[in-house]
Scaffold this motif. Structure first.
Motif, PDB file in Angstrom:
ATOM      1  N   LYS A  16      45.234  66.626  96.646  1.00  0.00           N
ATOM      2  CA  LYS A  16      45.670  67.849  97.333  1.00  0.00           C
ATOM      3  C   LYS A  16      44.467  68.915  96.579  1.00  0.00           C
ATOM      4  O   LYS A  16      44.255  70.161  96.624  1.00  0.00           O
ATOM      5  N   TRP A  17      44.319  68.354  95.676  1.00  0.00           N
ATOM      6  CA  TRP A  17      43.888  69.589  94.161  1.00  0.00           C
ATOM      7  C   TRP A  17      42.865  68.968  93.306  1.00  0.00           C
ATOM      8  O   TRP A  17      42.724  68.965  92.170  1.00  0.00           O
ATOM      9  N   PRO A  18      41.569  68.729  94.150  1.00  0.00           N
ATOM     10  CA  PRO A  18      40.555  67.919  93.725  1.00  0.00           C
ATOM     11  C   PRO A  18      40.111  68.119  92.259  1.00  0.00           C
ATOM     12  O   PRO A  18      39.086  67.704  91.746  1.00  0.00           O
ATOM     13  N   SER A  19      39.770  69.797  92.082  1.00  0.00           N
ATOM     14  CA  SER A  19      39.364  70.837  91.280  1.00  0.00           C
ATOM     15  C   SER A  19      40.211  70.360  89.846  1.00  0.00           C
ATOM     16  O   SER A  19      39.707  70.571  89.151  1.00  0.00           O
ATOM     17  N   PHE A  20      41.282  70.639  89.896  1.00  0.00           N
ATOM     18  CA  PHE A  20      42.389  70.276  88.998  1.00  0.00           C
ATOM     19  C   PHE A  20      42.627  68.662  88.464  1.00  0.00           C
ATOM     20  O   PHE A  20      42.543  68.075  86.850  1.00  0.00           O
ATOM     21  N   ALA A  21      42.114  68.138  89.452  1.00  0.00           N
ATOM     22  CA  ALA A  21      41.825  66.897  89.121  1.00  0.00           C
ATOM     23  C   ALA A  21      40.886  66.025  88.040  1.00  0.00           C
ATOM     24  O   ALA A  21      41.224  65.099  87.426  1.00  0.00           O
ATOM     25  N   LEU A  22      40.034  66.999  88.530  1.00  0.00           N
ATOM     26  CA  LEU A  22      38.396  66.510  87.676  1.00  0.00           C
ATOM     27  C   LEU A  22      37.970  66.527  86.408  1.00  0.00           C
ATOM     28  O   LEU A  22      37.354  65.749  85.573  1.00  0.00           O
ATOM     29  N   ASP A  23      39.244  67.665  85.908  1.00  0.00           N
ATOM     30  CA  ASP A  23      39.642  68.070  84.547  1.00  0.00           C
ATOM     31  C   ASP A  23      40.362  66.928  83.740  1.00  0.00           C
ATOM     32  O   ASP A  23      41.686  67.662  83.891  1.00  0.00           O
ATOM     33  N   PRO A  24      39.821  66.639  83.127  1.00  0.00           N
ATOM     34  CA  PRO A  24      41.760  65.489  82.042  1.00  0.00           C
ATOM     35  C   PRO A  24      41.905  65.708  81.130  1.00  0.00           C
ATOM     36  O   PRO A  24      42.960  65.174  80.626  1.00  0.00           O
ATOM     37  N   GLN A  25      41.420  67.782  80.625  1.00  0.00           N
ATOM     38  CA  GLN A  25      42.451  68.207  79.691  1.00  0.00           C
ATOM     39  C   GLN A  25      43.572  69.332  80.491  1.00  0.00           C
ATOM     40  O   GLN A  25      44.524  69.456  80.032  1.00  0.00           O
ATOM     41  N   ASN A  26      43.336  68.758  81.736  1.00  0.00           N
ATOM     42  CA  ASN A  26      44.773  70.058  82.763  1.00  0.00           C
ATOM     43  C   ASN A  26      45.847  68.532  82.152  1.00  0.00           C
ATOM     44  O   ASN A  26      45.922  67.097  82.325  1.00  0.00           O
ATOM     45  N   ILE A  27      46.981  69.368  82.347  1.00  0.00           N
ATOM     46  CA  ILE A  27      48.136  68.671  81.929  1.00  0.00           C
ATOM     47  C   ILE A  27      49.702  68.367  82.782  1.00  0.00           C
ATOM     48  O   ILE A  27      49.377  68.939  83.924  1.00  0.00           O
ATOM     49  N   ARG A  28      49.655  67.195  83.453  1.00  0.00           N
ATOM     50  CA  ARG A  28      51.074  66.685  83.745  1.00  0.00           C
ATOM     51  C   ARG A  28      51.913  66.752  83.085  1.00  0.00           C
ATOM     52  O   ARG A  28      52.319  65.523  82.757  1.00  0.00           O
ATOM     53  N   PHE A  29      53.005  67.997  83.763  1.00  0.00           N
ATOM     54  CA  PHE A  29      54.260  67.578  82.923  1.00  0.00           C
ATOM     55  C   PHE A  29      55.536  67.680  83.817  1.00  0.00           C
ATOM     56  O   PHE A  29      55.475  67.101  85.052  1.00  0.00           O
ATOM     57  N   GLY A  30      56.861  66.291  83.068  1.00  0.00           N
ATOM     58  CA  GLY A  30      58.158  66.294  83.940  1.00  0.00           C
ATOM     59  C   GLY A  30      58.834  67.262  83.263  1.00  0.00           C
ATOM     60  O   GLY A  30      58.741  67.470  82.216  1.00  0.00           O
ATOM     61  N   LEU A  31      60.112  67.603  83.290  1.00  0.00           N
ATOM     62  CA  LEU A  31      60.510  68.557  83.302  1.00  0.00           C
ATOM     63  C   LEU A  31      62.579  67.567  83.188  1.00  0.00           C
ATOM     64  O   LEU A  31      62.530  67.730  84.409  1.00  0.00           O
ATOM     65  N   ALA A  32      62.592  67.644  82.197  1.00  0.00           N
ATOM     66  CA  ALA A  32      64.575  67.659  81.848  1.00  0.00           C
ATOM     67  C   ALA A  32      65.516  68.341  81.317  1.00  0.00           C
ATOM     68  O   ALA A  32      65.044  68.806  80.521  1.00  0.00           O
ATOM     69  N   THR A  33      66.565  67.792  81.994  1.00  0.00           N
ATOM     70  CA  THR A  33      67.592  69.375  81.252  1.00  0.00           C
ATOM     71  C   THR A  33      68.952  68.343  81.479  1.00  0.00           C
ATOM     72  O   THR A  33      69.594  67.623  82.806  1.00  0.00           O
ATOM     73  N   ASP A  34      69.906  68.551  80.389  1.00  0.00           N
ATOM     74  CA  ASP A  34      71.049  68.102  80.999  1.00  0.00           C
ATOM     75  C   ASP A  34      72.144  69.051  79.493  1.00  0.00           C
ATOM     76  O   ASP A  34      71.511  69.780  79.134  1.00  0.00           O
ATOM     77  N   GLY A  35      73.847  68.574  79.968  1.00  0.00           N
ATOM     78  CA  GLY A  35      74.103  69.549  78.620  1.00  0.00           C
ATOM     79  C   GLY A  35      74.970  68.728  77.949  1.00  0.00           C
ATOM     80  O   GLY A  35      75.219  67.282  77.975  1.00  0.00           O
ATOM     81  N   PHE A  36      75.311  68.921  75.953  1.00  0.00           N
ATOM     82  CA  PHE A  36      76.034  68.151  75.476  1.00  0.00           C
ATOM     83  C   PHE A  36      77.033  68.968  74.350  1.00  0.00           C
ATOM     84  O   PHE A  36      76.319  70.559  74.710  1.00  0.00           O
ATOM     85  N   ASN A  37      77.727  68.535  74.252  1.00  0.00           N
ATOM     86  CA  ASN A  37      78.626  69.515  73.148  1.00  0.00           C
ATOM     87  C   ASN A  37      78.311  69.337  71.276  1.00  0.00           C
ATOM     88  O   ASN A  37      77.758  68.314  71.523  1.00  0.00           O
ATOM     89  N   PRO A  38      77.447  70.163  71.292  1.00  0.00           N
ATOM     90  CA  PRO A  38      77.127  70.149  70.034  1.00  0.00           C
ATOM     91  C   PRO A  38      78.351  69.624  68.606  1.00  0.00           C
ATOM     92  O   PRO A  38      77.170  69.995  67.510  1.00  0.00           O
TER      93      PRO A  38
END
Length: 658
Positions: A16-38
């Motif tokens: 879908k986005w070949p220009s983004f994929a052509l640059d190996p320095q572009n980052i692909r993120f995942g995001l996580a969140t959850d709660g805990f009692n500190p």
């Protein structure tokens, strides 16, 4: 499949986005969140929510490692953010938008040049309750499945007072024999087809006109079966221009699904009540090993053949699901296999067994086919990292502040350490092949290297004298004392005190004693830690000295209690807390004395006595009924009057009894 790069989701982004994929320095993120009692306990009185990003542009062994997890947000408690989490996520989403649309200028240390860095968020990782908060779809009630949605098949059990999710025969092929087995199932032939799965574009059309109302106290409309009112909000992630085009936006967490199913199987086999299934005392990793390794062996020759085979097939499914290498050609067979397994479970297990977690297993094979291995999309590394964050809390009144400061300090130290290690490798090729020699050289030369960096910094910015001396490091030989006088208190180590009782140490900290969820108020109080002094070390930084105490601390949860107005402390070595961080500054220490409790080997009564020669300055308003308030002048007693009647002159600041 060995890495997310082998997944269909990665290939879709490339297409879908070949220009983004052509640059190996572009980052692909995942995001996580959850709660805990500190606060080192399992109560729900406080909930802190970290938001963590991780990068998939790394080798498999580094993607989910601790040093590559980025703490981007800390959502303050005491309550869970719920659907209002979007308010807190807004700055992060704004940054992600900037990274996608315009990018940011970055410096390449290898190429010695600048480049434009862009990034994309591939998906989120949450447990099932947080799934509802990030996606906007309610994960409770009769339409709890966020993938089947309006096609979710559910029934209400009035005696168990819960919804159950069965009818899995509709996921089978049209000509499968199970569809005609009326007596094995609900007495009817199953003629319905597999429910349609909605794309991101379909979901966006439903939620695009929703106007979110974040006003506190505003009444939320009750969820109805009308398709236009099924969503509780429009997720903030749809502000990302690419979000609706991703093949999967929110992951089902295999860790919690596996844990809940294991609890349900064991609870059913042991004939426990439904409410007791979750309190069998098993942790997530215990269930992971139990369901994949031990349960198939334990059930051999015990259960009837039909129910035993159904459980064994489910155990095999999870074992293959969690493999570190998967064959793409087997994934469709894996999806078909789990449908048959759930149908077999429907035949032999009671309806109360089929909660929403059992149903969600039918979608796990599809998510692996789309997004790759579960090791990069489950909560195990996130839960372990939250345990580390919990250990950062020292001031219970400001848990998020403690986490943020400790996280930044570790980032600074890690950055400096990595830079030094890289310079060492570049200067001596032998160090690249010998890890032990490299670490030894790193420890021996780091202070000198840091001092040279500080000298270079002085040409551009003002550097404090303390930082200059800290960069030199303390003297190689530090003094260890058996006795020490500070704040007009004489301390002795446990090994040196003999008949003396000067090794008791206490530390007062400000903490949140109570937080009201109704009006969001907080009551600030004090908590006291009790311990025994084991070692006194004085670090010499040439122009100043820093005395520190190493103590064995009693467990604040079950090692301290009040009894008839007395404070009792358990000083048993097995009850010690903060073993990885036992040090405090000597100026923070207060002195207590311990008297052994009658008929007890480990419990002691805490006794406190005022220090000699130390005057508490008090403010007292006669019109106020409150007791006098002490004023803390400073860590060390300062008195310019040499003739002061209560000033001690028989000891120096430091005494050595060796």
């Amino acid at each position: 499949m060995r890495h997310p790069v082998d997944s269909l989701a990665w290939e879709t982004i490339n297409r879908k986005w070949p220009s983004f994929a052509l640059d190996p320095q572009n980052i692909r993120f995942g995001l996580a969140t959850d709660g805990f009692n500190p606060f080192q306990d399992l109560s729900m009185s406080y909930s802190c929510w970290p938001v963590i990003l991780f990068m998939y542009n790394l080798p498999p062994w580094l993607c989910m490692s601790k040093e590559n997890l980025m703490l981007t947000l800390l959502i303050l408690g005491p309550k869970q953010p719920g659907n209002d989490i979007d308010v807190y996520l807004a700055p992060l989403v704004e940054d992600l938008n900037e990274l996608w649309v315009n990018g940011v200028r970055m410096y390449d240390a290898v190429e010695k040049s600048t480049f434009n860095l862009k990034a994309i968020l591939m998906w989120t990782i949450n447990d099932f309750s947080a799934y509802a908060n990030t996606s906007g779809w309610s994960t409770k009630g009769k339409l709890a499945c966020p993938l089947c949605r309006t096609n979710t098949y559910s029934e209400w059990l009035p005696h168990s007072r819960k919804h159950v999710y069965m009818g899995h025969r509709r996921f089978l092929p049209r000509k499968h024999s199970f569809r005609n087995k009326c007596k094995w199932f609900n007495g009817h032939v199953e003629e319905k087809g597999k429910p349609k799965l909605f794309t991101g574009e379909d979901i966006y059309k439903e939620v695009k006109d929703i106007v979110n109302d974040w006003e506190r106290g505003a009444k939320k409309e009750k969820m109805s079966t009308n398709e236009s009112q099924l969503w509780k909000k429009k997720s903030i992630f749809f502000e990302l221009p690419y979000w609706k085009d991703l093949v999967l936006r929110h992951n089902l967490d295999v860790m919690h699904i596996e844990k809940n199913i294991c609890d349900s199987i064991i609870g059913t086999l042991l004939n426990m009540k439904v409410k007791e299934h979750k309190i069998t005392g098993l942790k997530s990793n215990d269930c992971h090993i139990l369901i994949q390794q031990l349960l198939p062996v334990a059930l051999r020759g015990i259960l009837p053949e039909g129910s035993r085979k159904a459980i064994l097939r489910l155990c095999t499914f999870f074992k293959e699901l969690c493999s570190r290498v998967l064959d793409r050609n087997r994934l469709e067979k894996l999806e078909e296999k789990v449908v048959e397994t759930l149908c077999m479970l429907e035949r032999f297990f009671p309806p109360s067994f089929f909660d929403i977690m059992v149903h969600l297993t039918i979608h796990l094979g599809r998510e692996i086919r789309l997004c790759g291995l579960v090791q990069y999309r489950w909560m195990y590394p996130i839960e372990r990292y939250m345990k580390i964050l919990k250990g950062y809390v020292r001031n219970r009144a400001r848990p998020e502040g403690c986490i943020a400061e400790r996280y930044l300090a570790e980032e600074y130290a890690m950055f400096c350490g990595k830079e030094h290690l890289e310079e060492l490798k570049g200067s001596d090729r032998r160090l690249e092949k010998n890890e032990k020699l490299l670490q030894k050289k790193h420890v021996e030369t780091f202070n000198v290297w840091l001092h040279e960096k500080i000298k270079v910094m002085e040409n551009h910015i003002n550097v404090s004298n303390i930082l200059k001396w800290l960069s030199r490091g303390p003297r190689v030989q530090s003094m260890s004392y058996s006795g020490f006088v500070i704040n007009s208190l004489r301390f002795h180590t446990k090994d040196a005190e003999k008949s003396r009782q000067n090794s008791g140490v206490s530390l007062e900290a400000t903490t949140i004693c109570r937080a009201s969820a109704k009006d969001n108020t907080q009551v600030i109080g004090k908590v006291t830690y009790y311990g025994v002094l084991r070692e006194i070390i004085v670090l010499d930084y040439h122009t100043f000295q820093l005395p520190i105490f190493r103590c064995d601390w009693a467990n604040i949860v079950n090692g301290v209690r009040d009894d008839d107005g007395f404070t009792l402390v358990n000083l048993h070595e097995g009850q010690s807390q903060f073993e990885k961080d036992p040090f405090i500054l000597a100026s923070q220490a207060n002195q207590v004395f311990y008297s052994r409790e009658t008929n007890s080997l480990n419990w002691y009564v805490v006794l406190k006595a005022p220090s000699r020669g130390f005057q508490d300055l008090q403010l007292y308003d006669e019109s106020d009924n409150e007791p006098p308030m002490s004023i803390e002048v400073g860590g060390l007693v300062q008195d310019d009057n040499e003739d002061a009647p209560n000033k001690r002159t028989d000891v120096d600041d430091i005494i050595c009894d060796v």
